[in-house]
Motif scaffolding. Structure first.
Motif, PDB file in Angstrom:
ATOM      1  N   ALA B 110       1.154  -1.077   0.139  1.00  0.00           N
ATOM      2  CA  ALA B 110      -0.100   0.265   0.195  1.00  0.00           C
ATOM      3  C   ALA B 110       1.044   1.245  -0.267  1.00  0.00           C
ATOM      4  CB  ALA B 110      -0.819   0.149   1.007  1.00  0.00           C
ATOM      5  N   ILE B 111       2.023   1.531   0.839  1.00  0.00           N
ATOM      6  CA  ILE B 111       2.883   2.685   0.790  1.00  0.00           C
ATOM      7  C   ILE B 111       4.376   2.146  -0.354  1.00  0.00           C
ATOM      8  CG2 ILE B 111       1.644   3.511   3.282  1.00  0.00           C
ATOM      9  CD1 ILE B 111       4.924   2.185   4.320  1.00  0.00           C
ATOM     10  N   GLU B 112       4.065   1.203  -1.009  1.00  0.00           N
ATOM     11  CA  GLU B 112       4.914   0.870  -1.643  1.00  0.00           C
ATOM     12  C   GLU B 112       6.558   0.961  -2.046  1.00  0.00           C
ATOM     13  OE1 GLU B 112       5.196   2.784  -5.913  1.00  0.00           O
ATOM     14  OE2 GLU B 112       2.954   2.408  -6.056  1.00  0.00           O
ATOM     15  N   ALA B 113       6.393  -0.003  -0.494  1.00  0.00           N
ATOM     16  CA  ALA B 113       7.730  -0.265   0.763  1.00  0.00           C
ATOM     17  C   ALA B 113       7.949  -2.168  -0.279  1.00  0.00           C
ATOM     18  CB  ALA B 113       7.520  -0.583   1.603  1.00  0.00           C
ATOM     19  N   PRO B 114       9.176  -2.191  -0.813  1.00  0.00           N
ATOM     20  CA  PRO B 114       9.831  -2.816  -1.043  1.00  0.00           C
ATOM     21  C   PRO B 114       9.932  -4.331   0.064  1.00  0.00           C
ATOM     22  CG  PRO B 114      11.547  -1.676  -0.929  1.00  0.00           C
ATOM     23  CD  PRO B 114      10.324  -0.971   0.026  1.00  0.00           C
ATOM     24  N   VAL B 115       9.245  -5.384  -0.606  1.00  0.00           N
ATOM     25  CA  VAL B 115       9.050  -6.659  -0.235  1.00  0.00           C
ATOM     26  C   VAL B 115      10.305  -7.577  -0.636  1.00  0.00           C
ATOM     27  CG1 VAL B 115       7.225  -8.349   0.696  1.00  0.00           C
ATOM     28  CG2 VAL B 115       6.244  -6.106   0.107  1.00  0.00           C
ATOM     29  N   ILE B 116      10.706  -8.507   0.193  1.00  0.00           N
ATOM     30  CA  ILE B 116      11.700  -9.438   0.516  1.00  0.00           C
ATOM     31  C   ILE B 116      11.434 -10.694   0.599  1.00  0.00           C
ATOM     32  CG2 ILE B 116      14.369  -9.818  -0.496  1.00  0.00           C
ATOM     33  CD1 ILE B 116      13.286  -6.834  -1.123  1.00  0.00           C
ATOM     34  N   PRO B 117      10.916 -11.826  -0.558  1.00  0.00           N
ATOM     35  CA  PRO B 117      11.180 -12.760   0.330  1.00  0.00           C
ATOM     36  C   PRO B 117      11.759 -13.865  -0.297  1.00  0.00           C
ATOM     37  CG  PRO B 117      10.448 -12.541  -2.352  1.00  0.00           C
ATOM     38  CD  PRO B 117      10.615 -11.734  -1.780  1.00  0.00           C
ATOM     39  N   MET B 118      12.447 -14.152   1.015  1.00  0.00           N
ATOM     40  CA  MET B 118      13.775 -15.008   1.092  1.00  0.00           C
ATOM     41  C   MET B 118      12.832 -17.063   1.152  1.00  0.00           C
ATOM     42  SD  MET B 118      15.694 -12.823   3.610  1.00  0.00           S
ATOM     43  CE  MET B 118      17.598 -13.185   3.426  1.00  0.00           C
ATOM     44  N   VAL B 119      14.368 -17.561   0.589  1.00  0.00           N
ATOM     45  CA  VAL B 119      14.085 -19.164  -0.159  1.00  0.00           C
ATOM     46  C   VAL B 119      14.505 -20.003   1.022  1.00  0.00           C
ATOM     47  CG1 VAL B 119      14.922 -20.754  -0.950  1.00  0.00           C
ATOM     48  CG2 VAL B 119      15.021 -18.740  -2.086  1.00  0.00           C
ATOM     49  N   GLY B 120      13.427 -21.175   1.522  1.00  0.00           N
ATOM     50  CA  GLY B 120      13.144 -21.245   2.799  1.00  0.00           C
ATOM     51  C   GLY B 120      12.198 -22.544   2.598  1.00  0.00           C
ATOM     52  N   PRO B 121      12.233 -23.648   3.322  1.00  0.00           N
ATOM     53  CA  PRO B 121      11.411 -24.788   3.767  1.00  0.00           C
ATOM     54  C   PRO B 121       9.623 -24.138   2.993  1.00  0.00           C
ATOM     55  CG  PRO B 121      12.576 -24.479   4.893  1.00  0.00           C
ATOM     56  CD  PRO B 121      13.007 -23.522   4.986  1.00  0.00           C
ATOM     57  N   ASN B 122       9.413 -24.979   3.219  1.00  0.00           N
ATOM     58  CA  ASN B 122       7.454 -24.829   2.262  1.00  0.00           C
ATOM     59  C   ASN B 122       7.428 -26.916   2.567  1.00  0.00           C
ATOM     60  OD1 ASN B 122       5.436 -24.786   0.267  1.00  0.00           O
ATOM     61  ND2 ASN B 122       5.335 -22.917   1.867  1.00  0.00           N
ATOM     62  N   SER B 123       6.997 -27.038   3.260  1.00  0.00           N
ATOM     63  CA  SER B 123       5.565 -28.475   2.827  1.00  0.00           C
ATOM     64  C   SER B 123       4.586 -28.836   1.676  1.00  0.00           C
ATOM     65  CB  SER B 123       4.778 -28.437   4.173  1.00  0.00           C
ATOM     66  OG  SER B 123       4.289 -27.986   4.940  1.00  0.00           O
ATOM     67  N   MET B 124       4.092 -27.806   1.562  1.00  0.00           N
ATOM     68  CA  MET B 124       3.564 -27.681  -0.067  1.00  0.00           C
ATOM     69  C   MET B 124       4.158 -28.118  -1.068  1.00  0.00           C
ATOM     70  SD  MET B 124       1.727 -25.734  -2.659  1.00  0.00           S
ATOM     71  CE  MET B 124       2.277 -24.129  -2.084  1.00  0.00           C
ATOM     72  N   LEU B 125       4.973 -26.821  -1.428  1.00  0.00           N
ATOM     73  CA  LEU B 125       6.410 -26.923  -2.520  1.00  0.00           C
ATOM     74  C   LEU B 125       6.890 -28.397  -2.326  1.00  0.00           C
ATOM     75  CD1 LEU B 125       7.426 -25.605  -4.471  1.00  0.00           C
ATOM     76  CD2 LEU B 125       9.449 -24.479  -3.008  1.00  0.00           C
ATOM     77  N   LEU B 126       7.324 -29.185  -1.256  1.00  0.00           N
ATOM     78  CA  LEU B 126       8.461 -29.729  -1.242  1.00  0.00           C
ATOM     79  C   LEU B 126       7.739 -31.261  -1.151  1.00  0.00           C
ATOM     80  CD1 LEU B 126      10.575 -28.736   2.418  1.00  0.00           C
ATOM     81  CD2 LEU B 126      11.612 -29.352  -0.150  1.00  0.00           C
ATOM     82  N   ALA B 127       6.151 -31.274  -0.594  1.00  0.00           N
ATOM     83  CA  ALA B 127       5.837 -32.064  -1.165  1.00  0.00           C
ATOM     84  C   ALA B 127       4.928 -32.182  -2.546  1.00  0.00           C
ATOM     85  CB  ALA B 127       4.425 -32.266   0.221  1.00  0.00           C
ATOM     86  N   LEU B 128       4.425 -31.447  -3.363  1.00  0.00           N
ATOM     87  CA  LEU B 128       4.144 -31.735  -4.658  1.00  0.00           C
ATOM     88  C   LEU B 128       5.353 -31.860  -5.482  1.00  0.00           C
ATOM     89  CD1 LEU B 128       2.594 -30.473  -6.609  1.00  0.00           C
ATOM     90  CD2 LEU B 128       3.562 -28.357  -6.845  1.00  0.00           C
ATOM     91  N   MET B 129       7.120 -30.779  -5.105  1.00  0.00           N
ATOM     92  CA  MET B 129       7.994 -31.768  -6.135  1.00  0.00           C
ATOM     93  C   MET B 129       7.849 -32.991  -6.043  1.00  0.00           C
ATOM     94  SD  MET B 129      10.038 -29.073  -4.028  1.00  0.00           S
ATOM     95  CE  MET B 129      11.806 -30.073  -5.119  1.00  0.00           C
ATOM     96  N   ALA B 130       7.908 -33.825  -4.379  1.00  0.00           N
ATOM     97  CA  ALA B 130       7.772 -35.870  -3.584  1.00  0.00           C
ATOM     98  C   ALA B 130       7.204 -36.429  -4.481  1.00  0.00           C
ATOM     99  CB  ALA B 130       8.834 -35.665  -2.818  1.00  0.00           C
ATOM    100  N   SER B 131       6.030 -35.685  -5.292  1.00  0.00           N
ATOM    101  CA  SER B 131       4.819 -36.210  -5.308  1.00  0.00           C
ATOM    102  C   SER B 131       4.880 -37.721  -6.698  1.00  0.00           C
ATOM    103  CB  SER B 131       3.526 -35.947  -4.632  1.00  0.00           C
ATOM    104  OG  SER B 131       3.372 -34.238  -6.319  1.00  0.00           O
ATOM    105  N   GLY B 132       5.573 -36.258  -7.740  1.00  0.00           N
ATOM    106  CA  GLY B 132       5.419 -36.653  -8.999  1.00  0.00           C
ATOM    107  C   GLY B 132       4.028 -37.005  -9.179  1.00  0.00           C
ATOM    108  N   MET B 133       3.675 -35.932  -9.016  1.00  0.00           N
ATOM    109  CA  MET B 133       2.150 -35.274  -9.557  1.00  0.00           C
ATOM    110  C   MET B 133       2.475 -33.610 -10.723  1.00  0.00           C
ATOM    111  SD  MET B 133      -0.366 -36.280  -6.467  1.00  0.00           S
ATOM    112  CE  MET B 133      -0.535 -37.680  -5.723  1.00  0.00           C
ATOM    113  N   ASN B 134       1.293 -33.770 -11.142  1.00  0.00           N
ATOM    114  CA  ASN B 134       1.021 -32.261 -11.818  1.00  0.00           C
ATOM    115  C   ASN B 134       2.028 -30.789 -11.281  1.00  0.00           C
ATOM    116  OD1 ASN B 134       1.337 -30.712 -14.165  1.00  0.00           O
ATOM    117  ND2 ASN B 134      -1.209 -31.031 -14.339  1.00  0.00           N
ATOM    118  N   GLY B 135       2.956 -30.589 -11.650  1.00  0.00           N
ATOM    119  CA  GLY B 135       2.964 -29.227 -11.454  1.00  0.00           C
ATOM    120  C   GLY B 135       2.874 -28.098 -11.564  1.00  0.00           C
ATOM    121  N   GLN B 136       2.300 -28.362 -13.370  1.00  0.00           N
ATOM    122  CA  GLN B 136       2.077 -27.021 -13.945  1.00  0.00           C
ATOM    123  C   GLN B 136      -0.024 -27.177 -13.599  1.00  0.00           C
ATOM    124  OE1 GLN B 136       4.534 -26.566 -16.455  1.00  0.00           O
ATOM    125  NE2 GLN B 136       5.105 -27.963 -17.525  1.00  0.00           N
TER     126      GLN B 136
END
Lengths: 235, 235
Positions: B110-136
């Motif tokens: 809202a005030i145009e302050a920068p937002v910096i997302p940093m890389v780290g663990p996320n169970s949803m993403l790791l599960a999707l990678m490891a599932s072998g299912m459609n990631g598209q």
């Protein structure tokens, strides 16, 4: 029978010279693997060398996989059954999501070989975090159709679903069509709908901004040829 | 006016003693921040100390946020406008997705302050990678309803959507109801539907397995009280 090998899902950088985004535990894992499925041999070599200069790249087996050339799953199965570990590396970010690496993962599950996903950068996840939008309910739909009528219908459908379920919609475009996609969104969505544009995530020109359609119309960012992801949340 | 401060989205571990999953570039960022929005003060202190023993925790401003107590966004705005950087740390994994940290992100946009997302663990993403299912094409819908009729309807709806769009469906459950959820899935889905169960991701008891409903029915895993994520792909 011997224990089957493991499939390690090895993240790589999203942007050149951002090795700092890769957790240190990736390097010792890579050091013990001699077979990798990769999307691009040159990029993979460069990345492995960057992780560890002393790796003997010529001694590694780099097996290609692409949209047009699926990974050799029969070979993957044979390697795993003989106890060999396999690494999967995508062209950018986390593997087995937007590349055919998921076919190697499927083989592993079929023979109950362990699959180890490793933490690393993913533009979809980073964009979702930085968007400020709903992370409890979201949908990633990949590329939108290219032809105008289907494309406009897809954009309107996504907005309708977003409104109905309060669901964040994520989608991508080939970088040279980014500006056109943003224009199509602004032309077809309600003024109050929130749009996040996240470009060059983790890179030197990282740009992540969430605004309403109305506010975006005041000034358009230059997105041509920048890798970007788009998010939408209708109010 | 001074430049506004930045909002850093700081990942934390998914499981105790897994600091190796956090990229090294997180520590120098944390060292320069003095105000953090956190879900749990004790966990946040312990994590910051683990990143850097020399951090003077008592000099930091730890502001609480929870489902019942949203972050003080007026204060966040004031801090950012005065040029102060803010860190956001969730109870586990990547922030601003399953916690109210996204409200702090909204203030920044809202005030145009920068937002910096940093890389780290996320169970949803790791599960999707490891599932072998459609990631598209995938959808994360959070928790399913608790009451039996709504719950069964939700499971069947997800299976139908998955089949129709070839879309991977991701959802979670409170850990003490995991076994019941898996039973409900097996009782209500087609034999050919693929189910991935991903529990204790990155932790010592990591268990990630994709099988058909029919195959799961042969032997059920013990998931009681383990953090888990469920994925579904109907054929």
């Amino acid at each position: 029978m011997a224990q089957p090998g493991k499939v390690y899902l090895i993240p790589t950088v999203l942007s050149a010279d951002t090795l700092h985004t890769i957790p240190a535990y990736v390097t010792p894992v890579v050091q013990q693997i001699s077979v990798f499925f990769v999307e691009n041999e040159r990029t993979a070599r460069r990345y492995l060398k960057a992780l560890d200069k002393s790796i003997n790249i010529d001694a590694l087996q780099l097996l290609l996989m692409s949209e047009h050339q699926p990974p050799d799953t029969a070979l993957a199965k044979q390697l795993l059954l003989s106890g060999k570990d396999i690494g999967v590396i995508s062209e950018a970010g986390c593997p087995a999501i937007a590349d055919p690496g998921h076919l190697v993962v499927q083989v592993a599950h079929a023979i109950e070989a362990p699959v180890i996903p490793m933490v690393g950068p993913n533009s979809m996840l980073l964009a979702l975090m930085a968007s400020g939008m709903n992370g409890q309910n979201f949908q990633f739909v990949g590329y939108l159709p290219v032809k105008p009528p289907e494309r406009i219908k897809a954009i309107r459908d996504l907005e309708m679903q977003s409104q109905k379920k309060q669901q964040t919609q994520l989608f991508i475009e080939t970088p040279y069509r980014n500006n056109q996609l943003l224009k199509d969104i602004l032309d077809n969505c309600k003024d109050s709908t929130q749009i996040c544009v996240a470009a060059d995530i983790t890179g030197p020109e990282e740009f992540i901004r969430t605004k309403t359609v109305k506010a975006w119309k005041q000034a358009l960012p230059e997105l041509h040829k920048k890798p970007a992801i788009f998010l939408m949340l209708a109010q």
